[in-house]
Write a protein that holds these residues in place. Structure first.
Motif, PDB file in Angstrom:
ATOM      1  N   LEU A   1       9.743   7.789  -0.710  1.00  0.00           N
ATOM      2  CA  LEU A   1      10.005   7.057   0.528  1.00  0.00           C
ATOM      3  C   LEU A   1       8.772   7.042   1.435  1.00  0.00           C
ATOM      4  O   LEU A   1       8.438   6.008   2.022  1.00  0.00           O
ATOM      5  CB  LEU A   1      11.195   7.664   1.274  1.00  0.00           C
ATOM      6  N   VAL A   2       8.107   8.174   1.548  1.00  0.00           N
ATOM      7  CA  VAL A   2       6.895   8.247   2.375  1.00  0.00           C
ATOM      8  C   VAL A   2       5.828   7.306   1.833  1.00  0.00           C
ATOM      9  O   VAL A   2       5.184   6.572   2.585  1.00  0.00           O
ATOM     10  CB  VAL A   2       6.376   9.699   2.449  1.00  0.00           C
ATOM     11  N   GLU A   3       5.643   7.299   0.529  1.00  0.00           N
ATOM     12  CA  GLU A   3       4.624   6.448  -0.092  1.00  0.00           C
ATOM     13  C   GLU A   3       4.956   4.969   0.099  1.00  0.00           C
ATOM     14  O   GLU A   3       4.081   4.158   0.412  1.00  0.00           O
ATOM     15  CB  GLU A   3       4.505   6.770  -1.581  1.00  0.00           C
ATOM     16  N   LEU A   4       6.220   4.603  -0.058  1.00  0.00           N
ATOM     17  CA  LEU A   4       6.612   3.198   0.082  1.00  0.00           C
ATOM     18  C   LEU A   4       6.483   2.712   1.525  1.00  0.00           C
ATOM     19  O   LEU A   4       6.197   1.543   1.762  1.00  0.00           O
ATOM     20  CB  LEU A   4       8.040   2.985  -0.425  1.00  0.00           C
ATOM     21  N   ARG A   5       6.697   3.607   2.493  1.00  0.00           N
ATOM     22  CA  ARG A   5       6.555   3.202   3.895  1.00  0.00           C
ATOM     23  C   ARG A   5       5.120   2.853   4.246  1.00  0.00           C
ATOM     24  O   ARG A   5       4.867   2.102   5.182  1.00  0.00           O
ATOM     25  CB  ARG A   5       7.037   4.310   4.822  1.00  0.00           C
ATOM     26  N   GLU A   6       4.148   3.405   3.510  1.00  0.00           N
ATOM     27  CA  GLU A   6       2.736   3.148   3.810  1.00  0.00           C
ATOM     28  C   GLU A   6       2.230   1.837   3.224  1.00  0.00           C
ATOM     29  O   GLU A   6       1.134   1.405   3.565  1.00  0.00           O
ATOM     30  CB  GLU A   6       1.888   4.310   3.297  1.00  0.00           C
ATOM     31  N   PHE A   7       2.994   1.200   2.329  1.00  0.00           N
ATOM     32  CA  PHE A   7       2.561  -0.069   1.743  1.00  0.00           C
ATOM     33  C   PHE A   7       2.525  -1.154   2.814  1.00  0.00           C
ATOM     34  O   PHE A   7       3.429  -1.281   3.622  1.00  0.00           O
ATOM     35  CB  PHE A   7       3.511  -0.510   0.642  1.00  0.00           C
ATOM     36  N   ARG A   8       1.458  -1.934   2.810  1.00  0.00           N
ATOM     37  CA  ARG A   8       1.328  -3.082   3.703  1.00  0.00           C
ATOM     38  C   ARG A   8       0.981  -4.294   2.874  1.00  0.00           C
ATOM     39  O   ARG A   8       0.041  -4.222   2.092  1.00  0.00           O
ATOM     40  CB  ARG A   8       0.237  -2.851   4.750  1.00  0.00           C
ATOM     41  N   PRO A   9       1.666  -5.390   2.948  1.00  0.00           N
ATOM     42  CA  PRO A   9       2.903  -5.610   3.710  1.00  0.00           C
ATOM     43  C   PRO A   9       4.061  -4.838   3.082  1.00  0.00           C
ATOM     44  O   PRO A   9       4.019  -4.479   1.917  1.00  0.00           O
ATOM     45  CB  PRO A   9       3.129  -7.113   3.586  1.00  0.00           C
ATOM     46  N   ARG A  10       5.083  -4.625   3.899  1.00  0.00           N
ATOM     47  CA  ARG A  10       6.229  -3.840   3.425  1.00  0.00           C
ATOM     48  C   ARG A  10       6.892  -4.537   2.246  1.00  0.00           C
ATOM     49  O   ARG A  10       7.141  -5.735   2.287  1.00  0.00           O
ATOM     50  CB  ARG A  10       7.242  -3.665   4.536  1.00  0.00           C
ATOM     51  N   PRO A  11       7.181  -3.774   1.197  1.00  0.00           N
ATOM     52  CA  PRO A  11       7.829  -4.374   0.028  1.00  0.00           C
ATOM     53  C   PRO A  11       9.263  -4.823   0.328  1.00  0.00           C
ATOM     54  O   PRO A  11       9.908  -4.314   1.243  1.00  0.00           O
ATOM     55  CB  PRO A  11       7.849  -3.244  -0.996  1.00  0.00           C
ATOM     56  N   HIS A  12       9.730  -5.768  -0.459  1.00  0.00           N
ATOM     57  CA  HIS A  12      11.119  -6.228  -0.378  1.00  0.00           C
ATOM     58  C   HIS A  12      12.047  -5.064  -0.751  1.00  0.00           C
ATOM     59  O   HIS A  12      11.657  -4.159  -1.481  1.00  0.00           O
ATOM     60  CB  HIS A  12      11.289  -7.396  -1.359  1.00  0.00           C
ATOM     61  N   TRP A  13      13.290  -5.099  -0.281  1.00  0.00           N
ATOM     62  CA  TRP A  13      14.205  -3.991  -0.534  1.00  0.00           C
ATOM     63  C   TRP A  13      14.465  -3.789  -2.026  1.00  0.00           C
ATOM     64  O   TRP A  13      14.715  -2.673  -2.471  1.00  0.00           O
ATOM     65  CB  TRP A  13      15.520  -4.165   0.222  1.00  0.00           C
ATOM     66  N   LYS A  14      14.400  -4.868  -2.813  1.00  0.00           N
ATOM     67  CA  LYS A  14      14.591  -4.718  -4.262  1.00  0.00           C
ATOM     68  C   LYS A  14      13.443  -3.923  -4.880  1.00  0.00           C
ATOM     69  O   LYS A  14      13.640  -3.157  -5.818  1.00  0.00           O
ATOM     70  CB  LYS A  14      14.684  -6.088  -4.931  1.00  0.00           C
ATOM     71  N   TRP A  15      12.244  -4.089  -4.342  1.00  0.00           N
ATOM     72  CA  TRP A  15      11.083  -3.335  -4.804  1.00  0.00           C
ATOM     73  C   TRP A  15      11.282  -1.854  -4.492  1.00  0.00           C
ATOM     74  O   TRP A  15      10.969  -0.987  -5.295  1.00  0.00           O
ATOM     75  CB  TRP A  15       9.854  -3.923  -4.121  1.00  0.00           C
TER      76      TRP A  15
ATOM     77  N   ARG B   1      -3.637  -0.156  -5.954  1.00  0.00           N
ATOM     78  CA  ARG B   1      -3.438  -1.199  -4.938  1.00  0.00           C
ATOM     79  C   ARG B   1      -4.401  -1.001  -3.755  1.00  0.00           C
ATOM     80  O   ARG B   1      -4.977  -1.956  -3.252  1.00  0.00           O
ATOM     81  CB  ARG B   1      -1.984  -1.147  -4.468  1.00  0.00           C
ATOM     82  N   ARG B   2      -4.554   0.247  -3.316  1.00  0.00           N
ATOM     83  CA  ARG B   2      -5.463   0.525  -2.196  1.00  0.00           C
ATOM     84  C   ARG B   2      -6.923   0.217  -2.549  1.00  0.00           C
ATOM     85  O   ARG B   2      -7.668  -0.288  -1.721  1.00  0.00           O
ATOM     86  CB  ARG B   2      -5.343   1.974  -1.756  1.00  0.00           C
ATOM     87  N   SER B   3      -7.313   0.526  -3.770  1.00  0.00           N
ATOM     88  CA  SER B   3      -8.690   0.256  -4.161  1.00  0.00           C
ATOM     89  C   SER B   3      -8.987  -1.239  -4.213  1.00  0.00           C
ATOM     90  O   SER B   3     -10.069  -1.679  -3.841  1.00  0.00           O
ATOM     91  CB  SER B   3      -9.002   0.906  -5.511  1.00  0.00           C
ATOM     92  N   HIS B   4      -8.015  -2.024  -4.645  1.00  0.00           N
ATOM     93  CA  HIS B   4      -8.208  -3.474  -4.685  1.00  0.00           C
ATOM     94  C   HIS B   4      -8.134  -4.098  -3.286  1.00  0.00           C
ATOM     95  O   HIS B   4      -8.807  -5.098  -3.035  1.00  0.00           O
ATOM     96  CB  HIS B   4      -7.202  -4.130  -5.623  1.00  0.00           C
ATOM     97  N   GLU B   5      -7.353  -3.505  -2.389  1.00  0.00           N
ATOM     98  CA  GLU B   5      -7.327  -4.001  -1.007  1.00  0.00           C
ATOM     99  C   GLU B   5      -8.632  -3.691  -0.297  1.00  0.00           C
ATOM    100  O   GLU B   5      -9.086  -4.460   0.556  1.00  0.00           O
ATOM    101  CB  GLU B   5      -6.156  -3.378  -0.245  1.00  0.00           C
ATOM    102  N   ALA B   6      -9.241  -2.562  -0.614  1.00  0.00           N
ATOM    103  CA  ALA B   6     -10.518  -2.189   0.019  1.00  0.00           C
ATOM    104  C   ALA B   6     -11.629  -3.133  -0.407  1.00  0.00           C
ATOM    105  O   ALA B   6     -12.557  -3.401   0.377  1.00  0.00           O
ATOM    106  CB  ALA B   6     -10.873  -0.761  -0.342  1.00  0.00           C
TER     107      ALA B   6
END
Length: 77
Positions: free
Chosen positions: A30-44, A70-75
């Motif tokens: 849950l902590v890891e998913l909250r840090e995703f930007r943009p927020r994932p869909h509830w099904k994700w 994902r973070r490395s590709h966003e950077a």
């Protein structure tokens, strides 16, 4: 691992350390998913939580690897 926990729960034999580690893995997911930007869909969210519940820490490690990728590709972008 989650399936093993469910079967042992139905049989009435619950190992407290298994319950504790499963709860910890779910919380960290849950902590890891909250840090995703943009927020994932509830099904994700449900997909990742189900994966971690059924595979325990192996699923959580897969999520951590995906988040790092994902973070490395966003950077770079």
């Amino acid at each position: 691992m989650g399936l093993v926990y469910l079967v042992s729960l139905m049989l009435g034999r619950v190992d407290p350390i298994t319950l504790l580690t499963l709860a910890l893995a779910m919380y960290l997911t849950l902590v890891e998913l909250r840090e995703f930007r943009p927020r994932p869909h509830w099904k994700w969210w449900m997909w990742w939580l189900s994966l971690v519940f059924l595979s325990h820490f192996v699923g959580y490690l897969i999520l951590r690897g995906y988040a790092a990728y994902r973070r490395s590709h966003e950077a770079r972008a």
